[in-house]
Design an enzyme around this catalytic site. Sequence first.
Site, PDB file in Angstrom:
ATOM      1  N   HIS A 103      10.781 -10.443 -13.471  1.00  0.00           N
ATOM      2  CA  HIS A 103      10.207 -10.610 -12.130  1.00  0.00           C
ATOM      3  C   HIS A 103       9.419 -11.915 -12.087  1.00  0.00           C
ATOM      4  O   HIS A 103       8.244 -11.964 -12.437  1.00  0.00           O
ATOM      5  CB  HIS A 103       9.290  -9.421 -11.794  1.00  0.00           C
ATOM      6  CG  HIS A 103       8.891  -9.366 -10.353  1.00  0.00           C
ATOM      7  ND1 HIS A 103       9.197  -8.300  -9.523  1.00  0.00           N
ATOM      8  CD2 HIS A 103       8.214 -10.242  -9.566  1.00  0.00           C
ATOM      9  CE1 HIS A 103       8.719  -8.518  -8.313  1.00  0.00           C
ATOM     10  NE2 HIS A 103       8.105  -9.704  -8.315  1.00  0.00           N
ATOM     11  N   HIS A 128       9.306 -15.453  -9.483  1.00  0.00           N
ATOM     12  CA  HIS A 128       9.810 -16.107  -8.276  1.00  0.00           C
ATOM     13  C   HIS A 128       9.969 -17.613  -8.494  1.00  0.00           C
ATOM     14  O   HIS A 128       9.052 -18.275  -9.000  1.00  0.00           O
ATOM     15  CB  HIS A 128       8.850 -15.872  -7.113  1.00  0.00           C
ATOM     16  CG  HIS A 128       8.817 -14.452  -6.638  1.00  0.00           C
ATOM     17  ND1 HIS A 128       9.571 -13.995  -5.580  1.00  0.00           N
ATOM     18  CD2 HIS A 128       8.120 -13.371  -7.088  1.00  0.00           C
ATOM     19  CE1 HIS A 128       9.333 -12.706  -5.379  1.00  0.00           C
ATOM     20  NE2 HIS A 128       8.449 -12.304  -6.290  1.00  0.00           N
ATOM     21  N   ASP A 151      10.033 -20.000  -6.197  1.00  0.00           N
ATOM     22  CA  ASP A 151       9.081 -20.769  -5.388  1.00  0.00           C
ATOM     23  C   ASP A 151       7.641 -20.510  -5.798  1.00  0.00           C
ATOM     24  O   ASP A 151       6.721 -21.138  -5.264  1.00  0.00           O
ATOM     25  CB  ASP A 151       9.269 -20.496  -3.894  1.00  0.00           C
ATOM     26  CG  ASP A 151       9.275 -19.025  -3.550  1.00  0.00           C
ATOM     27  OD1 ASP A 151       9.295 -18.188  -4.476  1.00  0.00           O
ATOM     28  OD2 ASP A 151       9.277 -18.690  -2.344  1.00  0.00           O
ATOM     29  N   HIS A 160      10.848  -4.901  -4.009  1.00  0.00           N
ATOM     30  CA  HIS A 160       9.391  -4.915  -4.060  1.00  0.00           C
ATOM     31  C   HIS A 160       8.874  -3.631  -3.416  1.00  0.00           C
ATOM     32  O   HIS A 160       9.124  -3.362  -2.243  1.00  0.00           O
ATOM     33  CB  HIS A 160       8.845  -6.118  -3.300  1.00  0.00           C
ATOM     34  CG  HIS A 160       8.898  -7.411  -4.052  1.00  0.00           C
ATOM     35  ND1 HIS A 160      10.069  -8.091  -4.276  1.00  0.00           N
ATOM     36  CD2 HIS A 160       7.908  -8.144  -4.636  1.00  0.00           C
ATOM     37  CE1 HIS A 160       9.808  -9.195  -4.965  1.00  0.00           C
ATOM     38  NE2 HIS A 160       8.500  -9.252  -5.193  1.00  0.00           N
ATOM     39  N   GLU A 186       3.364  -2.220  -4.293  1.00  0.00           N
ATOM     40  CA  GLU A 186       2.425  -3.328  -4.511  1.00  0.00           C
ATOM     41  C   GLU A 186       1.436  -3.358  -3.351  1.00  0.00           C
ATOM     42  O   GLU A 186       0.277  -2.994  -3.514  1.00  0.00           O
ATOM     43  CB  GLU A 186       3.173  -4.661  -4.622  1.00  0.00           C
ATOM     44  CG  GLU A 186       2.245  -5.838  -4.898  1.00  0.00           C
ATOM     45  CD  GLU A 186       2.960  -7.196  -4.803  1.00  0.00           C
ATOM     46  OE1 GLU A 186       2.404  -8.182  -5.329  1.00  0.00           O
ATOM     47  OE2 GLU A 186       4.044  -7.260  -4.192  1.00  0.00           O
ATOM     48  N   ASP A 235       5.392 -12.828 -12.205  1.00  0.00           N
ATOM     49  CA  ASP A 235       5.471 -12.860 -10.747  1.00  0.00           C
ATOM     50  C   ASP A 235       5.533 -14.293 -10.246  1.00  0.00           C
ATOM     51  O   ASP A 235       6.586 -14.771  -9.828  1.00  0.00           O
ATOM     52  CB  ASP A 235       4.315 -12.099 -10.121  1.00  0.00           C
ATOM     53  CG  ASP A 235       4.543 -11.762  -8.653  1.00  0.00           C
ATOM     54  OD1 ASP A 235       5.713 -11.806  -8.221  1.00  0.00           O
ATOM     55  OD2 ASP A 235       3.571 -11.446  -7.947  1.00  0.00           O
TER      56      ASP A 235
END
Length: 378
Positions: A31, A33, A35, A219, A222, A319
């Site tokens: 996991h 990202h 960006d 997701h 969270e 993350d």
Amino acid sequence: MSRPQHKRQSPRREASVEGVPIRSLPKVSLHDHLDGGLRASTVFELASAQGISLPAANSRELGEWFAERSNAGSLVEYLKTFDLTVSVMQSAENLTRVAREYVEDLANDGVIYGEVRWAPEQHLEGGLSLEDAVQAVQDGIEEGEDAADANGHSIRVGQILSAMRQGSRSPEIARLALDFRDDGVVGFDLAGPEDGFPASEHQEALDLLAQEFFPVTIHAGEAAGLDSINSALLDGRALRLGHGVRIAEDLEEIAAEGDEVRVRLRDLATWVRDREIALELSPSSNLQTGAIAQWGTKIEDHPFDLLYQLGFCVTVNTDNRLMSRTTLTRELALLVDTFEYGLEDLETLQLNAAGSAFLPLEQREELIELIQEGFERG
């Protein structure tokens, strides 16, 4: 089970466990990202070249700005920092560069397999098509893999295409993922603001992916609680939960005496644990976004260890390395320092991740063997 005695210290620069540098151990990242994993120096350089306004005078200050703004205790506020990173990822050239550096940074951190998630629909302002954007990222991934191999580090990275859950393009992104399933794309994700945007609003896309037997992670758990997890599993047929930390809300403490605590798992938690549905936990990020606010505001308050002791398939993730100023090595070091984990614990966490990777069985088995061999060498 016994509650661990928490340490309150930060991991050292050369973090180690039982005398072994954590960076040298083989690791799996599920996991992370794209960006959220840019180098601050790259954001500064690309933004400056494009005339994009920056909130800092140099890359060091920019890195500090990302960390400060991301530590807001809210997922919505946390996500606002992505406006800047996404703005410099609107051309094939920049996407390829960012993806190449992403792989290089993982390799330097000892990662041997990674899955990078990103939302192609957010990278079309420069005139790219969805297909062009995915191909540009794949080109960068392959360049990064080749560079790592040349430096003696074998790493493989697969793409997870995210659809934005507040948008309406999920069927299109699902078809895009299927089109590239043999060309680098290994999974599908729903990302973006979770609360108020359940997986059920994307039924067309999720039904298509299920019909084509394509892996899905969503997701959930969270910014929203058990209803979100329930929807991810029932509506999305998710094989993994993006974060999923709030599954701990489905645990009932039934007895506590001293350092001993007994808990009962309700039905949803039992299903997630017994089916070994992986929790893509991200300790630092979970603190920043307020995902664990009901349990506390410090790393020792994170229910990570409780879930681990109860037998959930917990995995460790970054993350967003830029926003959290972290690496997988640092996240593991935080757990070692907080919960007194040893080599065996870290190996278990990596084996959990390897077994949950969106890879064919044979490749997962090969990955498991590499992890076991690496931990045996120390």
